[in-house]
Design a protein around this motif. Structure first.
Motif, PDB file in Angstrom:
ATOM      1  N   LEU A 144       0.959  -1.166  -0.100  1.00  0.00           N
ATOM      2  CA  LEU A 144       0.152   0.217   0.287  1.00  0.00           C
ATOM      3  C   LEU A 144       1.045   1.231  -0.697  1.00  0.00           C
ATOM      4  N   THR A 145       1.542   1.155  -0.347  1.00  0.00           N
ATOM      5  CA  THR A 145       2.606   2.034  -0.275  1.00  0.00           C
ATOM      6  C   THR A 145       2.368   3.746  -1.445  1.00  0.00           C
ATOM      7  N   ASN A 146       1.855   4.894  -0.316  1.00  0.00           N
ATOM      8  CA  ASN A 146       1.898   5.619  -0.953  1.00  0.00           C
ATOM      9  C   ASN A 146       0.214   5.679  -1.677  1.00  0.00           C
ATOM     10  N   ALA A 147      -0.224   5.286  -1.155  1.00  0.00           N
ATOM     11  CA  ALA A 147      -1.614   5.091  -0.876  1.00  0.00           C
ATOM     12  C   ALA A 147      -2.725   5.895  -0.291  1.00  0.00           C
ATOM     13  N   ASP A 148      -3.866   6.308  -0.792  1.00  0.00           N
ATOM     14  CA  ASP A 148      -4.500   7.027   0.149  1.00  0.00           C
ATOM     15  C   ASP A 148      -5.736   6.401   0.702  1.00  0.00           C
ATOM     16  N   LEU A 149      -5.759   6.421   1.963  1.00  0.00           N
ATOM     17  CA  LEU A 149      -7.103   5.527   3.275  1.00  0.00           C
ATOM     18  C   LEU A 149      -7.198   6.635   4.512  1.00  0.00           C
ATOM     19  N   SER A 150      -6.526   7.587   4.034  1.00  0.00           N
ATOM     20  CA  SER A 150      -7.562   8.781   5.006  1.00  0.00           C
ATOM     21  C   SER A 150      -8.918   8.847   4.953  1.00  0.00           C
ATOM     22  N   ARG A 151      -9.378   8.640   6.394  1.00  0.00           N
ATOM     23  CA  ARG A 151     -10.781   8.040   6.920  1.00  0.00           C
ATOM     24  C   ARG A 151     -11.672   6.925   6.071  1.00  0.00           C
ATOM     25  N   SER A 152     -10.606   6.629   5.538  1.00  0.00           N
ATOM     26  CA  SER A 152     -11.201   4.889   5.340  1.00  0.00           C
ATOM     27  C   SER A 152     -11.243   3.762   7.243  1.00  0.00           C
ATOM     28  N   ASN A 153     -12.333   3.284   6.690  1.00  0.00           N
ATOM     29  CA  ASN A 153     -12.489   2.189   8.525  1.00  0.00           C
ATOM     30  C   ASN A 153     -12.265   0.851   7.961  1.00  0.00           C
ATOM     31  N   LEU A 154     -11.003   0.317   8.808  1.00  0.00           N
ATOM     32  CA  LEU A 154     -10.141  -0.468   8.875  1.00  0.00           C
ATOM     33  C   LEU A 154     -10.462  -1.582   9.768  1.00  0.00           C
ATOM     34  N   ALA A 155     -12.025  -1.046  10.820  1.00  0.00           N
ATOM     35  CA  ALA A 155     -11.612  -1.602  12.342  1.00  0.00           C
ATOM     36  C   ALA A 155     -11.792  -3.263  11.500  1.00  0.00           C
ATOM     37  N   GLY A 156     -11.009  -4.080  12.640  1.00  0.00           N
ATOM     38  CA  GLY A 156     -10.522  -5.424  12.894  1.00  0.00           C
ATOM     39  C   GLY A 156     -10.199  -6.287  11.565  1.00  0.00           C
ATOM     40  N   ALA A 157      -9.246  -4.956  10.961  1.00  0.00           N
ATOM     41  CA  ALA A 157      -8.768  -5.211   9.367  1.00  0.00           C
ATOM     42  C   ALA A 157      -7.105  -6.411   9.910  1.00  0.00           C
ATOM     43  N   TYR A 158      -6.512  -7.230   9.053  1.00  0.00           N
ATOM     44  CA  TYR A 158      -6.131  -7.748   8.627  1.00  0.00           C
ATOM     45  C   TYR A 158      -4.296  -7.149   8.262  1.00  0.00           C
ATOM     46  N   LEU A 159      -3.414  -6.089   8.495  1.00  0.00           N
ATOM     47  CA  LEU A 159      -2.804  -5.864   7.622  1.00  0.00           C
ATOM     48  C   LEU A 159      -0.852  -6.673   7.838  1.00  0.00           C
ATOM     49  N   LEU A 160      -0.546  -7.966   8.438  1.00  0.00           N
ATOM     50  CA  LEU A 160       0.170  -8.384   9.252  1.00  0.00           C
ATOM     51  C   LEU A 160       1.378  -8.608   8.058  1.00  0.00           C
ATOM     52  N   LYS A 161       2.951  -7.582   8.398  1.00  0.00           N
ATOM     53  CA  LYS A 161       3.855  -7.118   7.065  1.00  0.00           C
ATOM     54  C   LYS A 161       3.221  -6.816   6.197  1.00  0.00           C
ATOM     55  N   ALA A 162       2.092  -5.846   5.986  1.00  0.00           N
ATOM     56  CA  ALA A 162       1.797  -5.014   4.862  1.00  0.00           C
ATOM     57  C   ALA A 162       3.085  -4.454   4.625  1.00  0.00           C
ATOM     58  N   SER A 163       2.902  -3.443   3.942  1.00  0.00           N
ATOM     59  CA  SER A 163       4.141  -2.127   3.362  1.00  0.00           C
ATOM     60  C   SER A 163       3.102  -0.946   2.823  1.00  0.00           C
ATOM     61  N   MET A 164       3.411  -0.167   4.334  1.00  0.00           N
ATOM     62  CA  MET A 164       2.601   0.891   3.899  1.00  0.00           C
ATOM     63  C   MET A 164       3.147   2.012   3.954  1.00  0.00           C
ATOM     64  N   SER A 165       4.544   1.943   3.173  1.00  0.00           N
ATOM     65  CA  SER A 165       4.776   3.496   3.334  1.00  0.00           C
ATOM     66  C   SER A 165       4.744   4.704   3.127  1.00  0.00           C
ATOM     67  N   LYS A 166       4.535   5.664   3.571  1.00  0.00           N
ATOM     68  CA  LYS A 166       4.245   6.891   2.895  1.00  0.00           C
ATOM     69  C   LYS A 166       2.509   6.463   2.558  1.00  0.00           C
ATOM     70  N   ALA A 167       2.088   5.926   2.900  1.00  0.00           N
ATOM     71  CA  ALA A 167       0.593   6.117   2.919  1.00  0.00           C
ATOM     72  C   ALA A 167       0.312   7.117   3.865  1.00  0.00           C
ATOM     73  N   GLN A 168      -1.086   7.342   3.398  1.00  0.00           N
ATOM     74  CA  GLN A 168      -2.247   8.175   4.261  1.00  0.00           C
ATOM     75  C   GLN A 168      -3.059   7.521   4.504  1.00  0.00           C
ATOM     76  N   LEU A 169      -3.157   8.013   6.267  1.00  0.00           N
ATOM     77  CA  LEU A 169      -4.275   7.261   6.322  1.00  0.00           C
ATOM     78  C   LEU A 169      -5.134   8.619   7.374  1.00  0.00           C
ATOM     79  N   LEU A 170      -4.800   9.127   7.782  1.00  0.00           N
ATOM     80  CA  LEU A 170      -5.383  10.589   8.352  1.00  0.00           C
ATOM     81  C   LEU A 170      -7.219   9.964   8.611  1.00  0.00           C
ATOM     82  N   ARG A 171      -6.705  10.110  10.159  1.00  0.00           N
ATOM     83  CA  ARG A 171      -8.242  10.183  10.880  1.00  0.00           C
ATOM     84  C   ARG A 171      -9.266   8.705   9.811  1.00  0.00           C
TER      85      ARG A 171
END
Length: 595
Positions: A230-257
């Motif tokens: 998920l490098t550079n992905a925009d997940l701002s204001r997304s709902n990931l409650a209870g999600a599994y992101l084991l060893k996920a690559s989220m470098s520089k991702a946007q997870l604002l709020r």
């Protein structure tokens, strides 16, 4: 996309009977034919050339159109239920509103086709080419799209619930407001895809590539995104409650709020990610990498940061009350502006719950957490069951200093007791205490054995020789001088040493990957053998019990040990630990088959 009129006057109007007779006589060229509203249910038109044909509203259910050429044809509102269209060419074909439920479209060419509002429920499009196709509001529920190409396709508000998109290509596809609940997108490529406000509740995205994808306000509750990119992905204001992101690559991702409550981010790469104002309550970030990450104003209440790496992390205004920070690695991170009443500095692996509340019986004072970690995050505590061999310990520290780029480890304190011997080590910079302790237990027994074997040569190289004449300095008694020689441990100490090593083996095997713990456990067994302590019971029972226990608790562990069984080098497989593991694995598979 511009489409021509489906009813040109030049089209030939032919009766169905005439068409079938000509086909029976070997004719295959029916380009521009006009069979709108015709009943062609169940007909055989394999390999027919129907380029530009007008089949608007035609009944082609159960028809055989394999390898047929329908380029530019008009099949608007046509009935193609259960039709065979595998390897058919449908480039630029108009299929809007058509019913293709359960149709066979394997390897079909549908590039730039118009399938808006079409029904493709349970259709098989495996390996199909739908590049740049128009699929707005299409119904692809439970459809098979594995290895298909949907690059740059229009899929706004499409229904892809429970669809199989394994290894599909959806780069730059427009999936805005699409429904992908419980869809299988394992190893799919969604680079630069538009998923704004899409519903991916319970979706399977393991190892999928979502680099630079727009997931703004997306719903990913309960989704499995382990090892996803998920490098550079925009997940701002997304709902990931209870999600599994084991060893996920989220470098520089946007997870604002973003809503990340109860999310699993174990060993995830969040370097440079923006999690400002994110809700991370009860999230598990154990072993996660948070270098240059912004967690300002984020809510990390009751979150897990076991062995997490926080380097230059922005924690301004973060809520961290009840956070478990056991063995976290803190470097160049300001904790003075954290909002926190208490934390947990330990973790009980037996009960799987935080331990060692800090401070005990009261709340943190302003700036206390910052002061605490300025002082203590470079201290490592090592518990031994036997008195330390100081020469071996000195060489162990020298080895670690070389491995870890000048840790500058020194002995801060030594506290012997009847049951154990505590050595406190001080580093010149913050360290991961748990990882360093584990490494000490790997290196120390090996160096001790080598020292006892080659001590005479080592002393000779250091030009150290016994005194041959009376010195002004009082010499220690001979019994003290010769303490470096190996001694047979007493019965009680042998029991304590055996129990301690068993505990270490259990801990290592519950927390390390098979290719890592095989070597670590083998070194501990070698150490026990050197002390004259038998290890057969450990090889036969302990290792088997731990493997079975971990397999029950961690389903992915079964995959790890199966992979180890296939790829492990012969040296590891033939070692005592390797043989014990292989026996335990074989027994576990046998028990599984019986059940």
């Amino acid at each position: 996309m511009q489409y021509r009129d489906c009813h040109p006057a030049s089209k030939v109007n032919m009766q169905v009977q005439d068409l079938l007779e000509r086909y029976q006589n070997g004719e295959r060229n029916f380009a521009q034919i006009d069979l709108s509203s015709a009943n062609l249910s169940g007909v055989n038109l394999r390999d027919a050339d129907l380029t530009g044909a007008n089949l608007t509203g035609a009944n082609l259910s159960w028809a055989f159109l394999s390898r047929a050429n329908l380029t530019g044809a008009c099949l608007r509102r046509a009935d193609l239920r259960s039709a065979s269209l595998n390897n058919a060419v449908l480039n630029q074909t108009i299929l809007s509103g058509a019913n293709l439920g359960k149709a066979d479209l394997r390897m079909a060419q549908l590039e730039a086709a118009d399938l808006s509002w079409a029904v493709l429920q349970e259709a098989d499009l495996s390996g199909a080419n739908l590049q740049a196709a128009k699929l707005d509001q299409v119904n692809l529920e439970r459809a098979k799209l594995s290895n298909s190409c949907l690059a740059a396709a229009e899929l706004m508000e499409a229904n892809l619930r429970r669809a199989n998109l394994t290894s599909a290509t959806l780069d730059r596809a427009n999936l805005r407001e699409a429904h992908l609940e419980e869809a299988n997108l394992r190893e799919a490529s969604l680079i630069g895809a538009n998923l704004i406000e899409a519903n991916l509740n319970g979706v399977y995205l393991r190892q999928a590539n979502l680099t630079e994808a727009d997931l703004h306000r997306v719903v990913l509750t309960g989704a499995d995104m382990s090892e996803a990119i998920l490098t550079n992905a925009d997940l701002s204001r997304s709902n990931l409650a209870g999600a599994y992101l084991l060893k996920a690559s989220m470098s520089k991702a946007q997870l604002l709020r973003a809503n990340l409550q109860d999310v699993y981010l174990l060993r995830a790469d969040l370097n440079g990610a923006n999690l400002r104002g994110a809700d991370l309550r009860r999230a598990d970030l154990s072993g996660a990498y948070l270098s240059d990450t912004s967690l300002s104003e984020a809510d990390l209440s009751d979150a897990y940061l076991l062995e997490s790496h926080l380097i230059r992390t922005n924690l301004d205004g973060a809520q961290m009350t009840g956070c478990c920070i056991a063995n976290w690695h803190l470097e160049n991170t300001d904790c003075s502006r954290i909002n926190c009443r208490y934390v947990f500095t330990g973790f009980d692996y037996t009960t799987k719950s935080p331990a060692d509340r800090y401070p005990v019986g009261r709340d943190l004072e302003a700036g206390e957490l910052e002061r605490h970690y300025q002082q203590d995050n470079a201290v490592v505590e090592v518990y031994l069951t036997e008195p330390p061999n100081w020469e071996a310990l000195a060489f162990t520290l020298a080895q670690l200093d070389l491995e870890e780029n000048a840790l500058g480890l020194t002995i801060k304190a030594y506290k012997p007791s009847d049951d154990n011997y505590l050595i406190q080590l001080k580093a010149t910079r913050p360290v991961n205490a748990k990882a360093l302790t584990r490494r000490i237990f790997q290196v120390y027994p090996k160096i001790l054995q080598q020292l006892l074997t080659h001590r005479t040569e080592i002393l000779s190289l250091l030009a150290i020789a016994p005194q041959t004449k009376q010195s002004d300095v009082a010499l220690e008694p001979a019994s003290q001088v010769n303490r470096a020689a190996p001694e047979v441990p007493s019965h009680d100490r042998r029991i304590r040493l055996y129990q301690e090593v068993v505990r270490q083996i259990q801990h290592i095997m519950m927390n390390q990957a098979p290719d890592q713990f095989v070597q670590s456990v083998q070194q501990l067994l070698d150490y026990l053998n050197h002390q004259g302590i038998a290890t057969e019971a450990i090889q036969k029972k302990v290792i088997s019990q731990v493997i079975t226990q971990r397999a029950k608790q961690d389903k992915s562990f079964c995959d790890h040990i199966q992979r180890w069984e296939k790829t492990a080098p012969d040296v590891a497989r033939s070692s005592a630990v390797g043989q014990a593991m292989r026996f335990a694995i074989a027994q576990m598979w046998a028990d599984t088959k019986q059940n």
